[in-house]
Design a protein around this motif. Structure first.
Motif, PDB file in Angstrom:
ATOM      1  N   ARG A   1       0.867  -1.180   0.000  1.00 34.51           N
ATOM      2  CA  ARG A   1       0.000   0.000   0.000  1.00 34.51           C
ATOM      3  C   ARG A   1       0.901   1.227   0.000  1.00 34.51           C
ATOM      4  O   ARG A   1       1.858   1.304   0.769  1.00 34.51           O
ATOM      5  CB  ARG A   1      -0.874   0.004   1.253  1.00 34.51           C
TER       6      ARG A   1
ATOM      7  N   VAL B   1      -2.268  -1.733 -10.721  1.00 32.00           N
ATOM      8  CA  VAL B   1      -2.832  -0.687  -9.870  1.00 32.00           C
ATOM      9  C   VAL B   1      -4.213  -0.318 -10.391  1.00 32.00           C
ATOM     10  O   VAL B   1      -4.353   0.002 -11.578  1.00 32.00           O
ATOM     11  CB  VAL B   1      -1.955   0.597  -9.900  1.00 32.00           C
ATOM     12  N   ARG B   2      -5.218  -0.367  -9.524  1.00 32.18           N
ATOM     13  CA  ARG B   2      -6.571   0.080  -9.898  1.00 32.18           C
ATOM     14  C   ARG B   2      -7.050  -0.529 -11.218  1.00 32.18           C
ATOM     15  O   ARG B   2      -7.538   0.167 -12.110  1.00 32.18           O
ATOM     16  CB  ARG B   2      -6.631   1.595  -9.984  1.00 32.18           C
TER      17      ARG B   2
ATOM     18  N   GLY C   1      -2.582   7.742 -10.730  1.00 25.81           N
ATOM     19  CA  GLY C   1      -3.388   6.990  -9.782  1.00 25.81           C
ATOM     20  C   GLY C   1      -2.626   6.417  -8.604  1.00 25.81           C
ATOM     21  O   GLY C   1      -3.181   5.667  -7.813  1.00 25.81           O
TER      22      GLY C   1
ATOM     23  N   THR D   1      -3.415   3.652  -1.875  1.00 25.06           N
ATOM     24  CA  THR D   1      -3.665   2.773  -3.014  1.00 25.06           C
ATOM     25  C   THR D   1      -2.883   1.471  -2.856  1.00 25.06           C
ATOM     26  O   THR D   1      -1.704   1.471  -2.554  1.00 25.06           O
ATOM     27  CB  THR D   1      -3.249   3.458  -4.333  1.00 25.06           C
TER      28      THR D   1
END
Length: 80
Positions: free
Chosen positions: A18, A60-61, A37, A42
């Motif tokens: 994270r 990621v995302r 992002g 995240t």
């Protein structure tokens, strides 16, 4: 940072972490990472590392992002 703090450069494929923040300085590039992002909180995972260790491929995302070692060194993260 906690005792779980890590450097992205030491992560291997399959490792997750994270984002906790950014290294001081490097303001211009920090803005670029934020726009991609990579914001504090995240969660991401390493999907691939090039044979010589540069670049790193991150998930990621729900998308894939490739960062050079120098770029990745700006991120502060904690292992999950």
């Amino acid at each position: 940072m906690t005792d779980r703090a890590i450097s992205l450069q030491t992560m291997k494929p399959g490792d997750s972490a994270r984002i906790t923040g950014f290294v001081k300085g490097e303001r211009e590039y920090r803005q670029r990472l934020l726009a991609m992002g990579l914001t504090p909180g995240t969660v991401f995972s390493v999907t691939r590392v090039a044979p010589l260790g540069d670049p790193l491929e991150l998930s990621v995302r729900n998308f894939t992002l490739t960062l050079r070692r120098r770029e990745a060194s700006i991120l502060l993260a904690e292992r999950l």
